[in-house]
Design a protein around this motif. Structure first.
Motif, short mmCIF file in Angstrom:
data_model
loop_
_atom_site.label_atom_id
_atom_site.label_comp_id
_atom_site.label_asym_id
_atom_site.label_seq_id
_atom_site.Cartn_x
_atom_site.Cartn_y
_atom_site.Cartn_z
N VAL A 67 -11.00 -28.77 -36.26
CA VAL A 67 -9.93 -28.10 -37.01
C VAL A 67 -9.06 -29.13 -37.73
CG1 VAL A 67 -7.85 -26.71 -36.80
CG2 VAL A 67 -9.89 -26.09 -35.51
N TRP A 68 -8.76 -30.22 -37.01
CA TRP A 68 -7.86 -31.20 -37.61
C TRP A 68 -8.45 -31.81 -38.88
CZ3 TRP A 68 -2.98 -32.50 -37.62
CH2 TRP A 68 -2.62 -33.62 -38.35
N TYR A 71 -8.08 -29.31 -41.55
CA TYR A 71 -6.67 -29.17 -41.90
C TYR A 71 -6.18 -30.36 -42.71
CZ TYR A 71 -1.63 -29.19 -41.47
OH TYR A 71 -0.29 -29.26 -41.75
N ARG A 75 -4.78 -30.08 -46.30
CA ARG A 75 -3.36 -30.41 -46.44
C ARG A 75 -3.16 -31.45 -47.53
NH1 ARG A 75 0.16 -34.17 -44.38
NH2 ARG A 75 2.26 -33.40 -43.88
#
Lengths: 518, 295
Positions: A67-68, A71, A75
Motif C-alpha cells: 500500500v505504501w 500511496y 502522493r
C-alpha cells in the motif's frame, strides 16, 4: 420635444456603445472559455501520461500488496496539494491507495465514491518480466475495443502500456461538487488479468483561480479599451445623428413659423439623411411657392372685388353728379343771381368737381388712349419728376433699354411709371436713392423701380395696392391703386418686395396685350 | 528495576571512555593500513536514512578516521540488511534491537548510540493530531501502519502490547500496512492514510526537528518503556582488528569537531559500548510472541 431616451441623439451613440461593450464582453468570455478548455485538456493529458508512467509500479504494488509504495507514488512530491485526485482500486473494486487518503479510505468499495467507475476507455497493462510486450497486448484483445487507435509505441521494455489517442473519449463528466469533475480511467492489467484500475479525478478547482484571473484580466483590458472607445463611439454616434436632429428641428419649425421667413440649415450630402434633407428643402420650397401663389390669388381677387365695387359706385355717383353739375351750369347761364347765391353755387360746383375728380381717379381707363408707347414717353416722365428730385435731394438712377416696338398705350404706362417713381422718391427721403430700370424681352416690358430709404413694414405690404390703404398720418392716396388697375387692365403683373430699407416694385407688361389677350 | 540501575551505571562508566580512547585512536589510525576491501556498512531506517548528503559525509569521515574506505549500503527493509550481514555481504550494520536479539549468536555489538544522554529509546503509538482517539483500544477496527516486521518499536512492541492486553494483533485492526520506515509511518498518520502507527521515538523526534509542521498533525497516545537503542553490530565478515578500530572510532566521534557536527545532524550525543543485556526486554517480548513467522 422628443424624450431624451427616444431620441436618436442618445439611441445611436448608445447602440454603438452597446455594440462595443457586447463585442468586448463576448471576446473576453470566449477567450476565457477557450482557456478553460485548454487547461482541462492539458490536465487530462497530463493525468493520462502520469498514469501511464506509474502503471508498471502500481501493478507491482498491487501484486505485492504494498500500500505504501502505491500511496507514495500517487502522493508524489506535491502531497495533498496535487491537482489530480488519484484513486487506485484493486481487482475487487476497492480502494487500494489514493493521494486523498482521508476521502478514499483503504478497502472502501469504490462503487460508492466514484460513479461510472466501470467506464473504460484507456488501457494500461503490465506484463510479467518474462513475457514480451506483444504478449500482453495480444492476450487482451477483448479489453481493447479501440485497438486501432491504440498507441503501442509508448510501451516500455517489459511492460506494455497502451492508451487511446483521443483524449476526449476517455473523459467522463461528473458533477457531484460545485466544480465540474472529470474522470480518467486506466485499467491496470498484468498478463491479461485485471489487477486493478487507476482513476484520475480531475477538477476545475485547481485552475478556477487561474481562469478567473484570466477572465478578470480580460475584463480589465476590455474596460480599458472601452474607456478609450466609448467616448469616441459616443462622439461618432452624435456626429452621425446631428443632421437628422437638425432636420427634425426644421420640420418642427415648419408648423410654427411662416414659410417665407423660415431659414433652416437642412443637411446635405450623399447619404440618406442628406437626400432626405434635400427632398425636404425642395418640399419646403414648393410649399412656400404655393403659399405665395395663394396669397397672390387672394390679393388679386380682393383687388378685383374692390375695383368692381369702386367702378360700380363711381358710375352710380357719376350720373347724378353730371346732372347736378349740368344743373348748376344751366342755372348760371339763365339768370344772374345775387352775390350770395353765386358764392353758394361756386361752393357747390367746386365740391362736386372734387367728387368727380376723385371718382374718375378711381375709375381708371387704361385703354382710352390709342397712341402707342415710345422711348420719349419715359424721358417725359423723367423730366416731370426732375423738380421733385431737386426739391428732396434724392439721387435717381435711370436706365432704359427699349428695343422692341410695342402696342402698349402710352398714357397709362406713363401714368404708371410716374406714380411709381414719385412713390419711390417719396419713400427714399432726403438721404435715400432711387433707381429706375426699364427693359424689354421678346414679348414683355419690364419696369423695375427701386428705392432705399424708409423701410416698408410687412403688414403694409399686404394691402399696398388697395385704395386709401395708407395708415393714419400719411397721405392717403390712390397712386398704387391706379398702378394696379392699369397693370391689371394691360394684363400685366405687379409685385412689391421689401427687404430692410430696400423696396422694389417689379412690373411686367405684355408688349402686345391685344394679341396675348384671349 | 535492578537492570535499569545497572545499565545506568555501565553507561555512565563508558561515557568517560571516548575522551580517554579518542586521542589514542587518532594516533594509531594510520598504522592500520591493511584494510583490504572496503568496509561495507549497512544502514536501515532506524535513523532518518533519506539524507544522502549526511550519509556521504559520515562515510567520508569514517573512511578518513579508519584509514579504510567505508561504503554505506542502504536498504529499506531490515530483513534485506540482515540477510546481507549474515551472508557476509556486509561487514557491519545499524539495525534494530529485535533482529539483533534474534541473531545474537552471529552478531556483536560494536557501539550503541546515546540519545538524550542514554542508549535508550522507546516505541510510540501515534494518531493524527485531530483524531478523537485517546488510547490504543480506540483504534480497534481502524487502519494501522507497521514499520517493518523486524522493527521493535514499529512491530514487536505494539504486537506484544496488544497481545498482553488479550487482543489478537492480527484481527484488532481492520487493515494494517507496512510502510518500511518510521518517518513514513509518521507521514502516513499525518496524511490520514492510516488511523494510527507505531514508531521509533528517536526517529519521530528527529523528524520533528526537520519538519516541525508534523508536530501539529500527529499526537502520541501511548509510550512504551525504554528499550535499548538500535545498535551498530558487526557481522561474521568483520575481522577482529576492524571491530576494535571501528569501535574506538565511533566512541571517539563526539570528541571530534567534524564527528560532533555529524552527530548533531543525527540528533545523537555519541556512541557507547553496551552489554547485550541492554536488549533483554526485547528478547523477552520476542520470546513471548514465540517468534511467530513474519507476514
Amino acid at each position: 420635444m422628443t424624450p431624451l431616451v427616444a431620441s436618436y441623439r442618445v439611441r445611436v451613440p448608445l447602440a454603438l456603445s452597446m455594440t462595443a461593450v457586447m463585442t468586448a464582453t463576448s471576446m473576453a468570455l470566449a477567450l476565457g472559455l477557450q482557456t478553460l478548455h485548454n487547461l482541462r485538456e492539458d490536465q487530462g493529458r497530463d493525468a493520462l501520461q502520469l498514469g501511464h508512467a506509474m502503471a508498471g509500479l502500481l501493478v507491482s504494488a498491487l501484486r505485492q500488496d504494498d500500500v505504501w509504495l502505491a500511496y507514495s507514488l500517487l502522493r508524489g512530491p506535491d502531497g495533498a496539494d496535487s491537482q489530480i485526485t488519484w484513486v487506485l482500486a484493486d481487482a475487487r473494486g476497492r480502494v487500494f491507495a489514493s493521494n486523498r487518503p482521508l476521502r478514499y479510505r483503504l478497502d472502501q468499495p469504490l462503487a460508492h465514491t466514484l460513479p461510472a467507475a466501470d467506464a473504460t476507455s484507456a488501457t494500461a497493462s503490465e506484463s510479467a518480466p518474462d513475457g514480451g510486450p506483444e504478449t500482453g497486448a495480444a492476450a487482451r484483445p477483448a479489453n481493447r475495443p479501440d485497438t486501432g487507435s491504440a498507441v503501442n509505441s509508448a510501451s516500455g521494455p517489459g511492460s506494455s502500456v497502451s492508451a487511446t489517442a483521443d483524449l476526449g473519449a476517455q473523459v467522463l463528466a461528473l458533477q457531484d461538487d460545485a466544480a465540474i469533475r472529470r474522470l480518467v480511467h486506466l485499467p491496470l492489467d498484468s498478463e491479461g488479468t485485471r489487477v486493478g484500475d487507476l482513476f484520475a479525478v480531475l477538477s476545475d478547482r485547481p485552475f478556477l483561480a487561474r481562469f478567473y484571473e484570466i477572465l478578470l484580466g480580460g475584463v480589465l483590458v476590455t474596460s480599458a479599451v472601452l474607456a478609450l472607445l466609448l467616448p469616441f463611439g459616443w462622439l461618432w454616434g452624435r456626429r452621425m445623428v446631428t443632421p437628422l436632429v437638425r432636420l427634425a428641428e426644421c420640420m418642427r419649425r415648419v408648423e410654427r413659423e411662416d414659410l417665407r421667413s423660415l431659414e433652416c440649415p437642412v443637411p446635405t450630402g450623399d447619404d440618406e439623411i442628406g437626400q432626405l434633407g434635400q427632398r425636404f428643402a425642395a418640399m419646403l420650397g414648393a410649399l412656400s411657392e404655393q403659399a405665395a401663389l395663394e396669397r397672390r390669388v387672394l390679393q388679386s381677387e380682393r383687388l378685383a372685388a374692390v375695383g368692381r365695387v369702386a367702378a360700380g359706385v363711381a358710375h352710380e355717383i357719376n350720373n347724378p353728379l353730371g346732372g347736378m353739375l349740368m344743373a348748376i351750369d344751366t342755372y348760371r347761364g339763365r339768370r344772374a343771381g345775387d352775390a350770395g347765391t353765386d358764392r353758394l353755387l361756386d361752393l357747390l360746383d367746386r365740391g362736386l368737381q372734387q367728387i368727380q375728380e376723385t371718382i374718375s381717379a378711381l375709375l381708371v381707363e387704361a385703354r382710352a388712349d390709342h397712341r402707342t408707347l415710345k422711348t420719349s414717353d419715359f424721358e417725359d416722365v423723367r423730366t416731370l419728376v426732375e423738380p421733385q428730385l431737386t426739391r428732396r435731394g434724392t439721387t435717381l438712377t435711370w436706365s432704359i433699354r427699349l428695343q422692341t416696338a410695342s402696342s402698349l398705350p402710352a398714357t397709362p404706362v406713363r401714368q404708371l411709371l410716374l406714380n411709381l417713381v414719385l412713390n419711390a422718391i417719396n419713400a427714399a427721403g432726403e438721404t435715400g436713392s432711387a433707381a429706375v430700370r426699364i427693359d424689354t424681352t421678346v414679348d414683355q416690358l419690364l419696369i423695375r423701380v427701386e428705392n432705399r430709404g424708409r423701410p416698408l413694414p410687412p403688414e403694409r405690404l399686404e394691402h399696398l395696392f388697395e385704395p386709401f390703404a395708407a395708415p393714419r398720418g400719411q397721405t392717403p392716396g390712390l397712386g398704387l391703386w391706379v398702378c394696379y388697375q392699369i397693370v391689371s387692365q394691360l394684363h400685366g403683373r405687379i409685385e412689391v418686395a421689401a427687404q430692410d430699407d430696400r423696396t422694389r416694385v417689379d412690373v411686367q407688361l405684355p408688349l402686345h396685350p391685344d394679341t396675348t389677350d384671349d | 528495576m535492578t537492570s535499569w540501575s545497572r545499565r545506568t551505571f555501565i553507561t555512565g562508566l563508558l561515557a568517560l571512555g571516548p575522551s580517554l580512547i579518542a586521542p589514542a585512536t587518532a594516533r594509531s589510525a594510520p598504522d592500520r593500513a591493511d584494510c583490504g576491501e572496503a568496509l561495507r556498512f549497512g544502514v536501515t531506517p532506524v535513523i532518518l536514512d533519506n539524507q544522502v548528503g549526511f550519509l556521504n559525509r559520515w562515510s567520508s569521515w569514517l573512511s578518513a578516521r579508519l584509514g579504510c574506505p567505508v561504503e554505506l549500503v542502504q536498504r529499506t527493509r531490515y530483513q534485506d540488511i540482515l540477510d546481507l550481514l549474515l551472508r557476509e555481504q556486509l561487514h557491519l550494520a545499524w539495525i534494530c534491537g529485535y533482529p539483533y536479539v534474534q541473531q545474537q549468536e552471529q552478531l556483536e555489538i560494536l557501539a550503541v548510540p546515546r540519545w538524550h544522554g542514554q542508549p535508550l529509546y522507546r516505541s510510540e503509538i501515534i494518531v493524527a493530531g485531530a483524531s478523537p482517539v485517546q488510547r490504543l483500544e480506540d483504534l480497534r477496527g481502524g487502519l494501522f501502519a507497521w514499520t517493518d516486521p523486524l522493527s521493535n518499536s514499529g512491530w514487536l512492541y505494539p504486537h506484544f502490547l496488544l497481545h498482553d492486553r488479550g487482543v489478537d494483533p492480527d484481527r484488532f485492526f481492520r487493515r494494517s500496512i507496512f510502510t518500511w520506515g518510521h518517518a513514513r509511518s509518521v507521514q502516513a498518520v499525518a496524511d490520514g492514510l492510516v488511523d494510527g502507527a507505531a514508531v521509533d521515538s528517536y526517529v519521530r523526534e528527529t523528524l520533528l526537528l526537520y519538519k516541525p509542521a508534523l508536530a501539529q498533525t500527529t499526537r502520541v497516545i501511548e509510550r512504551s518503556p525504554w528499550f535499548g537503542f538500535p545498535p551498530i553490530v558487526a557481522g561474521p565478515a568483520l575481522a577482529a582488528a576492524h571491530r576494535s578500530a571501528i569501535r574506538s572510532t565511533l566512541l571517539g566521534q563526539s570528541s571530534d569537531a567534524a564527528g560532533q557536527a555529524l552527530l548533531a545532524d543525527l540528533n545523537l550525543d555519541g556512541f557507547s559500548i553496551e552489554h547485550p543485556q541492554l536488549y533483554v526486554e526485547i528478547a523477552a517480548m520476542a520470546e513471548r510472541l514465540q517468534l511467530r513467522p513474519q507476514p
